[in-house]
Design a protein around this motif. Structure first.
Motif, PDB file in Angstrom:
ATOM      1  N   ARG A 165      24.045 -32.980   6.218  1.00  0.00           N
ATOM      2  CA  ARG A 165      24.655 -34.018   7.055  1.00  0.00           C
ATOM      3  C   ARG A 165      25.735 -33.387   7.934  1.00  0.00           C
ATOM      4  NH1 ARG A 165      22.959 -38.974   5.412  1.00  0.00           N
ATOM      5  NH2 ARG A 165      22.126 -39.094   3.286  1.00  0.00           N
ATOM      6  N   GLY A 166      25.736 -33.745   9.209  1.00  0.00           N
ATOM      7  CA  GLY A 166      26.717 -33.198  10.138  1.00  0.00           C
ATOM      8  C   GLY A 166      26.279 -31.898  10.785  1.00  0.00           C
ATOM      9  N   GLU A 167      25.226 -31.284  10.260  1.00  0.00           N
ATOM     10  CA  GLU A 167      24.730 -30.024  10.809  1.00  0.00           C
ATOM     11  C   GLU A 167      23.918 -30.288  12.075  1.00  0.00           C
ATOM     12  OE1 GLU A 167      21.834 -26.329   9.374  1.00  0.00           O
ATOM     13  OE2 GLU A 167      21.740 -28.269   8.346  1.00  0.00           O
ATOM     14  N   LYS A 168      24.049 -29.384  13.054  1.00  0.00           N
ATOM     15  CA  LYS A 168      23.248 -29.483  14.271  1.00  0.00           C
ATOM     16  C   LYS A 168      22.029 -28.573  14.152  1.00  0.00           C
ATOM     17  CE  LYS A 168      26.271 -31.314  17.797  1.00  0.00           C
ATOM     18  NZ  LYS A 168      26.593 -31.264  19.240  1.00  0.00           N
ATOM     19  N   VAL A 169      20.878 -29.086  14.607  1.00  0.00           N
ATOM     20  CA  VAL A 169      19.625 -28.329  14.537  1.00  0.00           C
ATOM     21  C   VAL A 169      18.931 -28.389  15.895  1.00  0.00           C
ATOM     22  CG1 VAL A 169      19.293 -28.727  12.076  1.00  0.00           C
ATOM     23  CG2 VAL A 169      18.357 -30.364  13.716  1.00  0.00           C
ATOM     24  N   GLN A 170      18.070 -27.414  16.144  1.00  0.00           N
ATOM     25  CA  GLN A 170      17.278 -27.420  17.375  1.00  0.00           C
ATOM     26  C   GLN A 170      15.891 -27.949  17.074  1.00  0.00           C
ATOM     27  OE1 GLN A 170      17.383 -23.925  19.927  1.00  0.00           O
ATOM     28  NE2 GLN A 170      15.228 -24.219  20.497  1.00  0.00           N
ATOM     29  N   VAL A 171      15.456 -28.914  17.866  1.00  0.00           N
ATOM     30  CA  VAL A 171      14.136 -29.521  17.681  1.00  0.00           C
ATOM     31  C   VAL A 171      13.470 -29.713  19.034  1.00  0.00           C
ATOM     32  CG1 VAL A 171      14.705 -30.730  15.524  1.00  0.00           C
ATOM     33  CG2 VAL A 171      15.137 -31.849  17.722  1.00  0.00           C
ATOM     34  N   ALA A 221      21.557 -33.402  12.770  1.00  0.00           N
ATOM     35  CA  ALA A 221      20.321 -33.567  11.995  1.00  0.00           C
ATOM     36  C   ALA A 221      20.016 -35.020  11.638  1.00  0.00           C
ATOM     37  CB  ALA A 221      20.396 -32.715  10.724  1.00  0.00           C
ATOM     38  N   MET A 222      21.037 -35.829  11.449  1.00  0.00           N
ATOM     39  CA  MET A 222      20.807 -37.211  11.043  1.00  0.00           C
ATOM     40  C   MET A 222      20.718 -38.169  12.233  1.00  0.00           C
ATOM     41  SD  MET A 222      20.523 -36.520   7.988  1.00  0.00           S
ATOM     42  CE  MET A 222      20.124 -38.193   7.517  1.00  0.00           C
ATOM     43  N   HIS A 223      20.784 -37.626  13.461  1.00  0.00           N
ATOM     44  CA  HIS A 223      20.702 -38.476  14.647  1.00  0.00           C
ATOM     45  C   HIS A 223      19.771 -37.842  15.678  1.00  0.00           C
ATOM     46  CE1 HIS A 223      24.558 -39.699  12.778  1.00  0.00           C
ATOM     47  NE2 HIS A 223      24.198 -40.895  13.188  1.00  0.00           N
ATOM     48  N   LEU A 224      18.564 -37.544  15.246  1.00  0.00           N
ATOM     49  CA  LEU A 224      17.588 -36.927  16.137  1.00  0.00           C
ATOM     50  C   LEU A 224      16.779 -38.000  16.862  1.00  0.00           C
ATOM     51  CD1 LEU A 224      16.225 -34.119  13.773  1.00  0.00           C
ATOM     52  CD2 LEU A 224      17.936 -33.895  15.573  1.00  0.00           C
ATOM     53  N   PRO A 225      16.669 -37.909  18.174  1.00  0.00           N
ATOM     54  CA  PRO A 225      15.848 -38.888  18.914  1.00  0.00           C
ATOM     55  C   PRO A 225      14.368 -38.672  18.617  1.00  0.00           C
ATOM     56  CG  PRO A 225      16.622 -37.172  20.388  1.00  0.00           C
ATOM     57  CD  PRO A 225      17.298 -36.935  19.073  1.00  0.00           C
ATOM     58  N   GLY A 251      11.958 -33.881 -11.738  1.00  0.00           N
ATOM     59  CA  GLY A 251      12.518 -32.889 -12.652  1.00  0.00           C
ATOM     60  C   GLY A 251      13.737 -32.168 -12.121  1.00  0.00           C
ATOM     61  N   ALA A 252      14.070 -32.375 -10.859  1.00  0.00           N
ATOM     62  CA  ALA A 252      15.240 -31.710 -10.269  1.00  0.00           C
ATOM     63  C   ALA A 252      16.409 -32.682 -10.227  1.00  0.00           C
ATOM     64  CB  ALA A 252      14.918 -31.215  -8.875  1.00  0.00           C
ATOM     65  N   SER A 253      17.612 -32.133 -10.248  1.00  0.00           N
ATOM     66  CA  SER A 253      18.807 -32.977 -10.187  1.00  0.00           C
ATOM     67  C   SER A 253      19.185 -33.185  -8.723  1.00  0.00           C
ATOM     68  CB  SER A 253      19.961 -32.310 -10.926  1.00  0.00           C
ATOM     69  OG  SER A 253      20.250 -31.045 -10.365  1.00  0.00           O
ATOM     70  N   GLY A 254      19.447 -34.425  -8.349  1.00  0.00           N
ATOM     71  CA  GLY A 254      19.842 -34.726  -6.983  1.00  0.00           C
ATOM     72  C   GLY A 254      18.668 -34.741  -6.021  1.00  0.00           C
ATOM     73  N   THR A 255      18.971 -34.962  -4.755  1.00  0.00           N
ATOM     74  CA  THR A 255      17.954 -35.006  -3.708  1.00  0.00           C
ATOM     75  C   THR A 255      18.274 -33.961  -2.635  1.00  0.00           C
ATOM     76  OG1 THR A 255      19.176 -36.727  -2.517  1.00  0.00           O
ATOM     77  CG2 THR A 255      17.477 -37.451  -4.071  1.00  0.00           C
ATOM     78  N   THR A 256      17.304 -33.711  -1.773  1.00  0.00           N
ATOM     79  CA  THR A 256      17.465 -32.709  -0.720  1.00  0.00           C
ATOM     80  C   THR A 256      17.068 -33.305   0.615  1.00  0.00           C
ATOM     81  OG1 THR A 256      16.910 -30.940  -2.283  1.00  0.00           O
ATOM     82  CG2 THR A 256      16.795 -30.407   0.053  1.00  0.00           C
ATOM     83  N   LEU A 257      17.916 -33.101   1.623  1.00  0.00           N
ATOM     84  CA  LEU A 257      17.583 -33.538   2.977  1.00  0.00           C
ATOM     85  C   LEU A 257      16.761 -32.440   3.649  1.00  0.00           C
ATOM     86  CD1 LEU A 257      20.925 -35.050   4.360  1.00  0.00           C
ATOM     87  CD2 LEU A 257      18.801 -36.290   3.917  1.00  0.00           C
ATOM     88  N   ALA A 258      15.668 -32.824   4.299  1.00  0.00           N
ATOM     89  CA  ALA A 258      14.813 -31.818   4.929  1.00  0.00           C
ATOM     90  C   ALA A 258      14.146 -32.380   6.178  1.00  0.00           C
ATOM     91  CB  ALA A 258      13.758 -31.329   3.952  1.00  0.00           C
TER      92      ALA A 258
END
Length: 207
Positions: A99-105, A134-138, A68-75
């Motif tokens: 995409r391109g954002e850096k995150v701490q994990v 975020a898209m290249h997490l080991p 029911g929502a438009s588009g998708t969400t990366l999480a």
């Protein structure tokens, strides 16, 4: 690590009763939030979610398609609650990433190899905090302890990070310590000393 596409349904029932009904329907209750967005209560297909985590690890990025929502969400999973007895997922907190954002994990660390003889390996931490795109997490790191002598340490600085990643802790953060293991003779000597102490303590009472 590539993202996994997964469908989701809006969740309108809340509380323990609603969560139980959601799980009985083969779904995992979840909350999606972050980037200034209003938290969304959703339900994920349990089997698909479990398979993705089993394959990609706890830092698996999802492309969520909400019905029911438009588009998708990366999480990215931020917190996962599991039932240790049933080995099922009870609830998931998902944080929105770009995409391109850096995150701490926190990334799992596995020690490989054998330390020197007569040593004991003490794990101080089984995960390592890093900052990465975020898209290249080991999914995990391996660190060799092959041949390490007593007194050695495995630190964050010993971990080889992929390009574009950096430590979120100091390089001297200790992951494991190699200590001297007690030999059979030392153990026997300790038991003998303990026996003598007990006998000395009990002697006056016998008189």
């Amino acid at each position: 690590m590539s993202e996994v596409k997964i469908s989701a349904e809006p969740r309108t029932e809340f509380g323990k009763g609603g969560a139980r009904r959601t799980r009985r329907a083969g779904l995992v209750p979840a909350v999606l939030y972050g980037h200034g967005e209003k938290p969304q209560h959703i339900a994920l297909p349990a089997r698909e979610f479990a398979a993705a985590i089993r394959h990609g690890g706890l830092n698996q990025v999802f492309t969520i398609d909400i019905n029911g929502a438009s588009g998708t969400t990366l999480a990215l999973p931020k917190a996962i609650q599991r039932d240790p007895i049933k080995d099922t997922y009870e609830h998931v907190d998902l944080i929105i990433v770009k995409r391109g954002e850096k995150v701490q994990v926190d990334v799992p660390v596995t020690l490989v190899g054998e330390a020197a003889r007569n040593t004991l390996v003490v794990n101080e931490s089984t995960t390592l905090a890093i900052v990465a795109e975020a898209m290249h997490l080991p999914s995990g790191f391996e660190v060799s302890i092959e041949g390490l002598e007593a007194g050695s340490q495995v630190t964050a600085g010993d971990v080889t990070l992929p390009q574009g990643s950096e430590l979120a802790v100091e390089p001297d953060f200790v992951l494991a310590i190699i200590s001297q293991a007690q030999t059979a003779e030392q153990l026997e000597g300790g038991e003998a000393a303990e026996t003598e102490t007990v006998e000395e303590t009990e002697a006056p009472a016998a008189e």
